[in-house]
Design an enzyme around this catalytic site. Sequence first.
Site, mmCIF file in Angstrom:
data_model
loop_
_atom_site.group_PDB
_atom_site.id
_atom_site.type_symbol
_atom_site.label_atom_id
_atom_site.label_comp_id
_atom_site.label_asym_id
_atom_site.label_seq_id
_atom_site.Cartn_x
_atom_site.Cartn_y
_atom_site.Cartn_z
ATOM 1 N N GLU A 6 0.967 -1.263 -0.319
ATOM 2 C CA GLU A 6 0.067 0.078 0.134
ATOM 3 C C GLU A 6 0.855 1.084 -0.261
ATOM 4 O O GLU A 6 0.335 2.348 0.806
ATOM 5 C CB GLU A 6 -0.878 0.031 1.057
ATOM 6 N N GLY A 7 1.824 1.249 -0.749
ATOM 7 C CA GLY A 7 3.018 2.279 -0.725
ATOM 8 C C GLY A 7 3.735 2.101 0.548
ATOM 9 O O GLY A 7 3.527 2.378 1.474
#
Length: 562
Positions: free
Chosen positions: A427-428
């Site tokens: 998610e980053g």
Amino acid sequence: MAASLWEAAMAFKCPVAEQRFVLDHVVRIGELTNDLDIVDAVLEGAAALAEGEYAPLDRIGDTIGARFVDGRVVMPVGYRQAYAAFVEGGWLTLSAPPEAGGQGLPLALSAALMEDLQAANSGFAMLPVLSLGAVEAIDKHGDDALKRDYLPKIVSGEWPATMNLTEPQAGSDVGALKTKAEPNGDGSWRISGTKIFITYGEHDLTDNIIHLVLARTPGAPEGTRGISLFLVPKILPDGSANDLRCVSIEHKMGIHASPTCVMSYGEERGATGWLVGPENGGMRAMFTMMNNARLNVGLQGVGIAERATQRAVAFALERKQGQRNRLPVPISEHPDVRRMLLRMRALTNGARSLVYYAFSQADRGAGSDQAAAMRADILTPMAKAWGTDVGCEVASLGIQVHGGMGFIEETGAAQHLRDARIAPIYEGTNGIQAADLVGRKLALDGGLAFDGLIADIRAESHDPRLVALADSVEVVAATYRQAPPDDRLAGSYPFLTMCSVLVAGWLLERQAKVPGDSELHAAKRAAADYFLSAVVPEALGLAAGAECGAAMLYAVPAEALA
Ligand SMILES: Cc1cc2nc3c(=O)[nH]c(=O)nc-3n(C[C@H](O)[C@H](O)[C@H](O)COP(=O)(O)OP(=O)(O)OC[C@H]3O[C@@H](n4cnc5c(N)ncnc54)[C@H](O)[C@@H]3O)c2cc1C
């Protein structure tokens, strides 16, 4: 291991009273819903689901996990029934929009459910996380036909969703992706390309899976400006199989119950998909999905930290080493073990407060409160990165509390660290979150949004330790506003930690002031005291790293560091 130690280590109770406390005093849930009875009903029902259906499958999920057999992904025994219980209970509908069959309850309330599921069975909990994000993306950006045909089934949980960004050459650099989309001329598109690391890209829990896929249309601009988002179902509306398949699944360090798939789209004729949002507007739509998923990944850190803390306390009360007055003492009586247990509790409570607070701002921002929407934007990288860092630190301390038994898989303490370790990556990565904080979020509304957060903290808290940290955060922020981007980025990670600890400390101090003499009140006060006395000053010490500048980091070529 002795039976009593084993039982103590396995018991897991969702922290219902603590969650209610945070919902009352951090989220101020009474301002978000009139129906407070439903708050308790959700907390209790979620705890029953997590403890009764999800937690018992955690071990088999870890030891057997998802398997790739003859081109199919086979989930361990019991998972299909547990997911059916989740769907039948209508759990995914909690915060979904009423027009799509949802209950429209606050996101901050569904956060409690997601925390419980993450604590009970982290790998399994990732399945609904992606669906929640997809619901928001389709609801905000999809056309009426997509909403009609897909939203109700995704909202109910019958058709879970996936999120397809990553390709071998495109990880953090999403703009490098190459998957292609070509128009069919009837409003649909032909998608072809390979995606890697796709969570729940394939499984045998449901009859259909809805993939949200980023791809490039013909003549699209380079980089992120030329990316579009497509909805690509595993099974097409006419009942036929779409042209997509899972090629393999990864062998991983943790979350073994979550299949991580290599997905191939369009090997034969092209996989059929439909645009979500405008052509070349894919990043905006995907960000809607990712922001939701980032907060939920922050909850993964919180849930694992809660479980690891409970397990460590139970173990420390049972395990005896040394004597006092000739009687064996539980290790929980040794000051250094007590330090670890209190630190675990303090960090867990702090991370929960920060992440729930972020959800509550997203709830307010979803209405017409623009300031809250911007505050949610500022808090999202903190909730994701610091929440998941706390998950790792607490899980690691949990192993330490167990001593040698922590390193042995049997106690389950090791699984928490293995499961927690992915959360700072997907998610980053947390590095990307820190870059987002200093690159975009610090400058939102000309800097007023960030300054407003600090001003609110100052207005409520006069604790000298928090005031000192707020001063330091403001000094670094002021330096960053004048500094070249590389200097900001060089210090971004310690700066993110400073900001997160400041917000968490503020919220913990508020809760510690709530009058009451229950065991919960006392424990929360002790944890808040430790946080303010030990964790906040540590964060103050990070200012030096936050201001060290890029020149120091580039003093020698990277090769010299080998
Ligand atoms: C178990 C698992 C599940 C996943 N699920 C999904 C999924 O469902 N869907 C999906 O699309 N993807 C998924 N991913 C992919 C995941 O999101 C990526 O692994 C992640 O974004 C990092 O990309 P990368 O692995 O290519 O690392 P890289 O981008 O190569 O990064 C390597 C290191 O360099 C740093 N770095 C890179 N660029 C920068 C920069 N500009 N500034 C500062 N630091 C930088 C990173 O922080 C990291 O420390 C999953 C991955 C795993 C392992």
